[in-house]
Design an enzyme around this catalytic site. Structure first.
Site, PDB file in Angstrom:
ATOM      1  N   HIS A  37      65.858  43.632  38.209  1.00  0.00           N
ATOM      2  CA  HIS A  37      64.425  43.370  38.062  1.00  0.00           C
ATOM      3  C   HIS A  37      63.778  43.852  39.345  1.00  0.00           C
ATOM      4  O   HIS A  37      64.317  43.651  40.437  1.00  0.00           O
ATOM      5  CB  HIS A  37      64.133  41.873  37.894  1.00  0.00           C
ATOM      6  CG  HIS A  37      62.697  41.551  38.115  1.00  0.00           C
ATOM      7  ND1 HIS A  37      61.755  41.665  37.116  1.00  0.00           N
ATOM      8  CD2 HIS A  37      62.022  41.175  39.239  1.00  0.00           C
ATOM      9  CE1 HIS A  37      60.562  41.363  37.620  1.00  0.00           C
ATOM     10  NE2 HIS A  37      60.708  41.063  38.897  1.00  0.00           N
ATOM     11  N   ASN A  46      70.044  45.301  31.703  1.00  0.00           N
ATOM     12  CA  ASN A  46      69.647  46.500  32.455  1.00  0.00           C
ATOM     13  C   ASN A  46      69.821  46.358  33.963  1.00  0.00           C
ATOM     14  O   ASN A  46      69.212  47.096  34.734  1.00  0.00           O
ATOM     15  CB  ASN A  46      68.227  46.915  32.089  1.00  0.00           C
ATOM     16  CG  ASN A  46      67.182  45.881  32.466  1.00  0.00           C
ATOM     17  OD1 ASN A  46      67.489  44.868  33.095  1.00  0.00           O
ATOM     18  ND2 ASN A  46      65.952  46.137  32.086  1.00  0.00           N
TER      19      ASN A  46
END
Length: 138
Positions: A115, A112
């Site tokens: 962070h 993804n």
């Protein structure tokens, strides 16, 4: 002014999204106060993700985050933590809102791209883990 840690994970670096992600944060009005391109050592990754120790995805997460360089950064601005998290979008890109980094650029939850710290205490701990005080531009 609030500060937060942002990591562009190996997939974001490999796919050439460092500039795009930095640009989105800058356009929002956040100020970059520290940055380093680093191959995270295993012990640092284990400290960073200690909260996930023992979970089924932990070992894979550590292997992934240490597999190739990441861009570690500290951003500052009013409500920087919530602003950054809003720009990133939901952890799972398929659940992220259109226009967020993860919706626009990522495809699956374990790749993804980024962070971001989830709260003031976490941000302080993570910043101290990745950066020494003399590496922060104030």
């Amino acid at each position: 002014m609030e500060k937060t840690l942002v990591l562009i994970k190996p997939d974001g670096v490999q796919r050439g999204y460092v500039g795009e992600i930095i640009s989105r944060l800058e356009k929002k009005g956040l100020q970059l106060v520290a940055a380093k391109f680093i191959l995270a050592p295993k012990h640092l990754a284990e400290q960073h993700y200690a909260v996930h120790y023992g979970k089924p995805f932990y070992e894979g997460l550590i292997a992934f985050i240490t597999s190739s360089p990441i861009m570690a950064m500290v951003w500052r601005g009013p409500e920087a933590i919530s602003v950054v998290r809003s720009l990133m979008g939901a952890t799972n890109p398929s659940q992220a809102n259109p226009g967020t980094i993860r919706f626009d650029l990522a495809m699956v939850v374990n790749r993804n791209l980024t962070h971001a710290s989830d709260g003031p205490e976490t941000a302080a701990q993570e910043i101290a883990l990745w950066f020494s005080p003399d590496e922060l531009y104030e």
